[in-house]
Design a protein around this motif. Structure first.
Motif, PDB file in Angstrom:
ATOM      1  N   LEU A 145       3.791  -5.708  -7.503  1.00 19.56           N
ATOM      2  CA  LEU A 145       4.893  -6.193  -8.325  1.00 19.56           C
ATOM      3  C   LEU A 145       5.746  -7.182  -7.542  1.00 19.56           C
ATOM      4  O   LEU A 145       6.143  -8.236  -8.054  1.00 19.56           O
ATOM      5  CB  LEU A 145       5.744  -5.007  -8.800  1.00 19.56           C
ATOM      6  CG  LEU A 145       6.833  -5.301  -9.831  1.00 19.56           C
ATOM      7  CD1 LEU A 145       6.234  -5.929 -11.084  1.00 19.56           C
ATOM      8  CD2 LEU A 145       7.575  -4.011 -10.194  1.00 19.56           C
ATOM      9  N   GLY A 146       6.025  -6.855  -6.263  1.00 13.68           N
ATOM     10  CA  GLY A 146       6.760  -7.779  -5.414  1.00 13.68           C
ATOM     11  C   GLY A 146       6.029  -9.098  -5.266  1.00 13.68           C
ATOM     12  O   GLY A 146       6.629 -10.177  -5.362  1.00 13.68           O
ATOM     13  N   LEU A 147       4.714  -9.026  -5.053  1.00 14.87           N
ATOM     14  CA  LEU A 147       3.910 -10.243  -4.908  1.00 14.87           C
ATOM     15  C   LEU A 147       3.941 -11.072  -6.187  1.00 14.87           C
ATOM     16  O   LEU A 147       4.138 -12.298  -6.154  1.00 14.87           O
ATOM     17  CB  LEU A 147       2.467  -9.859  -4.559  1.00 14.87           C
ATOM     18  CG  LEU A 147       1.496 -11.010  -4.230  1.00 14.87           C
ATOM     19  CD1 LEU A 147       0.417 -10.511  -3.259  1.00 14.87           C
ATOM     20  CD2 LEU A 147       0.813 -11.547  -5.486  1.00 14.87           C
ATOM     21  N   THR A 148       3.784 -10.405  -7.334  1.00 19.38           N
ATOM     22  CA  THR A 148       3.731 -11.119  -8.617  1.00 19.38           C
ATOM     23  C   THR A 148       5.053 -11.804  -8.939  1.00 19.38           C
ATOM     24  O   THR A 148       5.080 -12.983  -9.340  1.00 19.38           O
ATOM     25  CB  THR A 148       3.356 -10.141  -9.745  1.00 19.38           C
ATOM     26  OG1 THR A 148       2.106  -9.527  -9.444  1.00 19.38           O
ATOM     27  CG2 THR A 148       3.252 -10.867 -11.081  1.00 19.38           C
ATOM     28  N   ILE A 149       6.158 -11.073  -8.768  1.00 25.37           N
ATOM     29  CA  ILE A 149       7.472 -11.658  -9.072  1.00 25.37           C
ATOM     30  C   ILE A 149       7.755 -12.826  -8.136  1.00 25.37           C
ATOM     31  O   ILE A 149       8.257 -13.876  -8.554  1.00 25.37           O
ATOM     32  CB  ILE A 149       8.580 -10.596  -8.968  1.00 25.37           C
ATOM     33  CG1 ILE A 149       8.384  -9.510 -10.032  1.00 25.37           C
ATOM     34  CG2 ILE A 149       9.964 -11.229  -9.144  1.00 25.37           C
ATOM     35  CD1 ILE A 149       9.339  -8.330  -9.906  1.00 25.37           C
ATOM     36  N   ALA A 150       7.431 -12.662  -6.841  1.00 21.29           N
ATOM     37  CA  ALA A 150       7.655 -13.739  -5.872  1.00 21.29           C
ATOM     38  C   ALA A 150       6.810 -14.956  -6.212  1.00 21.29           C
ATOM     39  O   ALA A 150       7.269 -16.106  -6.109  1.00 21.29           O
ATOM     40  CB  ALA A 150       7.337 -13.253  -4.462  1.00 21.29           C
TER      41      ALA A 150
END
Length: 343
Positions: A145-150
């Motif tokens: 989720l962190g990777l996707t949002i970033a």
């Protein structure tokens, strides 16, 4: 000794020591991006992060503390020795990985240690399976989720600012990164401090008979449905002080070795990490702040090109993640057996 009020209070102190070490160990998560982009000096960065770690006590609730306090381990199994064994497992693993410079999860070390000590006492029946599902699922979900949002933030803002002067963009995001670093530290403080609150809550509830006649009534807690105010403030103060103490061995790995960052990228990574932590805190899921920010930093790198991420470094970090829960559980189980033999 194990049936002594003072033994229980000593374990509360050990829990706060773990919270301090958590801040110390995870300080790099809060400050790596803002230091590597040279927006703040290391000293200013840790003070900024520690301040927002503590302010989180007044912003978010205690859903994660209640999850750990009553939702992961059968409270009928919990006693002071189980809690102490769990804390020792988490502390020893945290210090080992800090020494090795690995940004592992203090959160998973704590839940792994807590489970390992409980299993050493009562077997796997001590585990509340339903309480572990969200935590185990989010081991994968949080970094993704962190990777996707970033990735979305980086691509979207890059397109929106495509006609802007690079110098002006850099100057603007140097200021905005102060905001994103504060937001991430706010999320880090609420998520990680609440895990220690949950351990203290479980300890106090399981020891309520011993503390019934203790002169300071605030220590007599009869239900895991409410976290005492003093526990909340103490946990946030401890993690804030730990963050101020730093965690310099891990800063280089997080801020420079995964991918190179500029203020624009640092802003996207920290904002993505903060949003992920806010969501998990709202849902009461004890996620790893380390996993979250690592995924977010990788997302910024992937937005430029896949080869911008040093996947060899990332693989080493992931291996440490996989080992954390079983390693901390094993150390905690041995610690519990040794404590039982001695006490």
């Amino acid at each position: 000794m194990a049936e002594s009020v003072w033994f229980v209070l000593a374990i509360v102190f050990v829990a706060l020591v773990f919270d301090f070490i958590n801040g110390f160990h995870d300080a790099a998560n809060s400050i790596a991006t803002v230091v590597s982009t040279r927006v703040l000096s290391p000293t200013a960065a840790v003070v900024w992060a520690a301040f927002w770690n503590f302010i989180a006590a007044f912003v978010f609730g205690t859903a994660i503390a209640k999850t750990i306090g009553k939702g992961m381990i059968d409270l009928s199994v919990v006693d002071p020795t189980v809690v102490l064994g769990g804390l020792l497992g988490a502390i020893i693993w945290d210090l080992l990985t800090w020494w090795w410079g690995l940004p592992t999860s203090s959160s998973h070390a704590l839940v792994g240690g807590y489970a390992g000590a409980a299993v050493a006492k009562a077997g796997f029946t001590a585990i509340i399976a339903s309480g572990w599902i969200k935590t185990l699922v989010f081991i994968v979900v949080a970094p993704l989720l962190g990777l996707t949002i970033a990735l979305i933030l980086t691509v979207g803002l890059s397109w929106a600012l495509r006609h802007s002067l690079p110098r002006r963009v850099d100057r603007t995001f140097r200021v905005l990164q102060l905001v994103s670093a504060a937001a991430y530290s706010l999320g880090h403080g609420t998520n990680d401090a609440q895990k220690t609150m949950g351990i203290i809550l479980a300890l106090l509830v399981s020891s309520q008979a011993l503390l019934a006649d203790f002169p300071i009534k605030a220590f007599h807690v009869t239900s895991a449905d409410h976290v005492p105010t003093w526990v909340i403030l103490a946990a946030h103060a401890a993690i804030g002080l730990g963050t101020m103490a730093g965690g310099w061995r891990i800063v280089k790995t997080m801020g420079q070795r995964i991918t190179k960052l500029k203020p624009f990228g640092g802003f996207c990574a920290e904002t993505a990490g903060a949003l992920t932590l806010f969501l998990s805190s709202h849902l009461g899921v004890p996620v790893s702040t380390t996993h979250t920010i690592t995924g977010a930093i990788a997302g910024v790198g992937v937005a430029h090109r896949v080869s911008a991420v040093r996947w060899g470094v990332a693989r080493g970090i992931v291996l440490a993640w996989v080992l954390t829960i079983p390693a901390a559980a094993g150390i905690a189980g041995l610690s519990y057996l040794l404590l039982r033999a001695v006490l």
